[in-house]
Design an enzyme around this catalytic site. Structure first.
Site, PDB file in Angstrom:
ATOM      1  N   CYS A  23      57.834 -71.022 -70.669  1.00  0.00           N
ATOM      2  CA  CYS A  23      56.994 -72.045 -71.585  1.00  0.00           C
ATOM      3  C   CYS A  23      56.665 -73.389 -70.577  1.00  0.00           C
ATOM      4  O   CYS A  23      56.824 -72.819 -69.256  1.00  0.00           O
ATOM      5  CB  CYS A  23      58.460 -72.875 -72.182  1.00  0.00           C
ATOM      6  SG  CYS A  23      59.169 -71.999 -73.472  1.00  0.00           S
ATOM      7  N   GLY A  67      52.641 -70.065 -72.479  1.00  0.00           N
ATOM      8  CA  GLY A  67      53.326 -69.942 -73.627  1.00  0.00           C
ATOM      9  C   GLY A  67      52.263 -69.960 -74.845  1.00  0.00           C
ATOM     10  O   GLY A  67      51.365 -71.052 -74.710  1.00  0.00           O
ATOM     11  N   ASN A  88      61.707 -75.577 -70.119  1.00  0.00           N
ATOM     12  CA  ASN A  88      61.240 -74.370 -69.426  1.00  0.00           C
ATOM     13  C   ASN A  88      62.345 -73.674 -68.681  1.00  0.00           C
ATOM     14  O   ASN A  88      62.926 -74.073 -67.602  1.00  0.00           O
ATOM     15  CB  ASN A  88      59.911 -74.642 -68.586  1.00  0.00           C
ATOM     16  CG  ASN A  88      59.633 -73.582 -67.762  1.00  0.00           C
ATOM     17  OD1 ASN A  88      59.058 -73.655 -66.539  1.00  0.00           O
ATOM     18  ND2 ASN A  88      59.815 -72.115 -68.153  1.00  0.00           N
ATOM     19  N   GLY A  89      62.837 -72.379 -69.069  1.00  0.00           N
ATOM     20  CA  GLY A  89      64.068 -71.666 -68.315  1.00  0.00           C
ATOM     21  C   GLY A  89      64.849 -71.147 -69.384  1.00  0.00           C
ATOM     22  O   GLY A  89      64.379 -70.698 -70.402  1.00  0.00           O
ATOM     23  N   TYR A 147      52.528 -64.151 -60.149  1.00  0.00           N
ATOM     24  CA  TYR A 147      51.959 -63.978 -61.425  1.00  0.00           C
ATOM     25  C   TYR A 147      51.849 -65.093 -62.260  1.00  0.00           C
ATOM     26  O   TYR A 147      50.578 -65.548 -62.966  1.00  0.00           O
ATOM     27  CB  TYR A 147      52.756 -62.820 -62.084  1.00  0.00           C
ATOM     28  CG  TYR A 147      52.225 -62.423 -63.465  1.00  0.00           C
ATOM     29  CD1 TYR A 147      50.828 -62.143 -63.686  1.00  0.00           C
ATOM     30  CD2 TYR A 147      53.030 -62.804 -64.587  1.00  0.00           C
ATOM     31  CE1 TYR A 147      50.472 -61.897 -64.943  1.00  0.00           C
ATOM     32  CE2 TYR A 147      52.450 -62.533 -65.820  1.00  0.00           C
ATOM     33  CZ  TYR A 147      51.186 -62.105 -65.929  1.00  0.00           C
ATOM     34  OH  TYR A 147      50.775 -61.814 -67.299  1.00  0.00           O
ATOM     35  N   SER A 168      44.842 -60.242 -62.557  1.00  0.00           N
ATOM     36  CA  SER A 168      45.993 -60.543 -62.090  1.00  0.00           C
ATOM     37  C   SER A 168      45.932 -60.109 -60.481  1.00  0.00           C
ATOM     38  O   SER A 168      46.689 -60.781 -59.742  1.00  0.00           O
ATOM     39  CB  SER A 168      47.449 -59.982 -62.709  1.00  0.00           C
ATOM     40  OG  SER A 168      46.945 -58.448 -62.756  1.00  0.00           O
ATOM     41  N   ASP A 207      47.206 -54.613 -57.794  1.00  0.00           N
ATOM     42  CA  ASP A 207      47.891 -55.508 -58.891  1.00  0.00           C
ATOM     43  C   ASP A 207      49.060 -56.004 -58.472  1.00  0.00           C
ATOM     44  O   ASP A 207      49.380 -56.050 -57.279  1.00  0.00           O
ATOM     45  CB  ASP A 207      47.967 -54.793 -60.117  1.00  0.00           C
ATOM     46  CG  ASP A 207      48.081 -55.608 -61.427  1.00  0.00           C
ATOM     47  OD1 ASP A 207      47.931 -56.960 -61.446  1.00  0.00           O
ATOM     48  OD2 ASP A 207      48.259 -55.023 -62.297  1.00  0.00           O
ATOM     49  N   CYS A 257      64.882 -66.728 -55.705  1.00  0.00           N
ATOM     50  CA  CYS A 257      65.620 -65.902 -56.796  1.00  0.00           C
ATOM     51  C   CYS A 257      64.716 -64.692 -56.702  1.00  0.00           C
ATOM     52  O   CYS A 257      63.533 -64.433 -56.870  1.00  0.00           O
ATOM     53  CB  CYS A 257      65.309 -66.706 -58.221  1.00  0.00           C
ATOM     54  SG  CYS A 257      66.157 -65.588 -59.533  1.00  0.00           S
TER      55      CYS A 257
END
Length: 487
Positions: free
Chosen positions: A16, A43, A117-118, A260, A301, A368, A456
């Site tokens: 989001c 989103g 968002n998350g 990305y 991308s 990519d 992460c």
């Protein structure tokens, strides 16, 4: 979204985008609307804006893209110089208007609106506890859980303490835009997993998921919201106050934002995303460069990666050509219907068409950002060989994705992830490339100038920075104990 993805050609989709504004002397709705346009890539399922005019709350939330969700009358009806907005792709909760955001709650201490968002990993426990205390839920999303928990805490605490109490109860990734009556707040989770920035415009301040949203309204990036920090925008755009409510020894910034999801023109945690991707491309050449006649990106991308890769190759004396060897049809939507295997294969050709003169009789390196299921990569390699490429080498600007994301990226399950049970050589065989190489985790950390332990990397290691049921952790972490929740 990228066509370099697998399965539906849309690939992993973001969680989001959130935005908030407190301005002086003008309505916030139109700047919020433009900001949401800038965050549309995060989103496409629904869009919404909630404002407050000092007396009452106004809201408009609708399914669809930003341009379809609002018309001129909708914007004009959103009165007030304070407001928040949201664009949503569902990763927790249903695909319907009940989960569209901002989510609003009215209670005896005022009105509350919240954009998220998350993804939380303990929302069910908190929902059970609150439901047992009489809270009625209208959706199955985790955003409503946050809103109800904060509303309950506001009955007993002031605004700052109420936010801190909620932060100490929810576990997972979140960047929040909150409006309590006409006060706008921004909150970033203690690990900083999701991006959030502060910006300044001529007559006020804004918070947003990415700096590109601030650029769109002629604003200036001030800085990132720090992990665990609460930012309170002052009324009438006079400034902002900050409170470091939670502090962790390690962060858990999502590396995939840089690979990305984020726009290339955004600055996240002090790094311009475009330059990070170019540096990742340079690292890719250093680690696994291979001589070929031409280097080409999967549009859009792979473009920055391929540019950096080709530049590094040329600096090393290679005479490789950088070329846009595939053209993208931007008018084939995400919902393209592909009922048969033949039509699914044709979908790649509908979206991408090689330039034959660039490919025919030449060795090609295609770049990519990731391979998820492997389906599209297989089709791309075949497409280039059908157009006369003598060899097709594939280079990927991220490590292999071996595990799902629980932090808000709509990614495949382990059973669907090609790298979860295959070696790089087995994947190369599966996609029929002449060679295949991924980028290392070390190169990711070096390009971002952070320690691996502050990222992460769950989707590429299978070890997560949060306490997730039946999953390994990469640090000493445990979720909060929620009293009254069912086991």
């Amino acid at each position: 979204m990228s066509t370099g993805r697998d399965g539906n050609l849309g690939g992993p989709t973001e969680k989001c985008g959130v935005v908030g504004a407190s301005l002086a002397g003008r309505d916030a709705a139109r700047p919020l609307y433009y900001s949401l346009y800038a965050l549309q890539h995060r989103g496409q399922e629904s869009a919404g804006i909630v404002t407050h005019d000092g007396f009452q709350q106004h809201d408009h939330v609708s399914m669809g893209l930003v341009g379809d969700a609002f018309d001129e009358e909708d914007i004009n009806g959103l009165k007030g110089s304070a407001g928040i907005g949201h664009v949503r792709y569902p990763t927790a909760g249903s695909v319907d208007k009940s989960c569209a955001q901002p989510f609003t709650v009215s209670f005896k201490s005022g009105s509350l609106a919240l954009s998220h968002n998350g993804n939380l990993v303990n929302s069910d426990k908190i929902r059970d506890e609150l439901a047992g205390k009489g809270h009625a839920f209208t959706s199955d999303g985790d955003t409503e859980v946050i809103a109800h928990d904060l509303a309950r805490n506001l009955l007993e605490e002031d605004l700052i303490r109420a936010v801190k109490r909620t932060m100490n109860r929810i576990h997972g990734s979140y960047s929040l835009a909150i409006m309590h009556d006409d006060t706008v707040l921004g909150v970033r989770d203690p690990e900083g997993n999701r991006p959030l920035v502060i910006g300044k415009v001529d007559d006020g301040y804004v918070i947003a998921s990415e700096s590109s949203a601030i650029d769109t309204i002629d604003g200036e990036l001030v800085r990132d919201v720090r992990p665990g920090e609460l930012v309170v925008l002052q009324a009438d755009g006079e400034g902002y106050d900050t409170y470091q409510l939670v502090k962790r020894d390690q962060t858990a910034h999502c590396f995939f934002e840089h690979v990305y999801f984020a726009r290339p023109d955004s600055v996240i945690d002090g790094n311009l995303v475009y330059e990070v991707r170019r540096e990742l491309g340079r690292k890719l050449w250093e680690e696994s460069g291979i001589e070929s006649d031409v280097v080409m990106p999967v549009p859009d991308s792979g473009r920055a990666f391929a540019s950096g890769y080709a530049e590094a190759a040329q600096e090393d004396g290679s005479d490789v050509e950088f070329a846009e060897g595939m053209m993208k049809n931007r008018y084939v939507g995400r919902t393209f219907i592909m009922p048969t295997q033949d039509e699914r294969e044709r979908a790649v050709r509908l979206k991408l068409n090689p330039i034959k003169s660039t490919v025919e009789g030449r060795t090609v390196t295609i770049i990519d950002d990731s391979i998820v299921r492997g389906t599209t990569s297989t089709q791309l390699v075949q497409l280039l060989k059908d157009c006369g490429a003598e060899e097709v080498h594939m280079r990927i600007g991220a490590p292999p994705i071996v595990a799902p994301c629980y932090m808000g990226i709509n990614m495949a399950t382990r059973e669907e992830l090609i790298a979860s049970d295959k070696s790089v050589e087995e994947i190369r065989d599966a996609i029929a490339a002449d060679s295949l190489a991924y980028l290392s985790k070390e190169a990711i950390a070096e390009s971002l100038a952070v320690q691996q332990g502050d990222l992460c990397l769950g989707c590429v290691t299978g070890e997560y920075p949060y306490d997730i049921e039946d999953e390994e952790t990469d640090r000493d972490v445990s979720r909060p104990v929620i009293e009254g929740a069912s086991d």
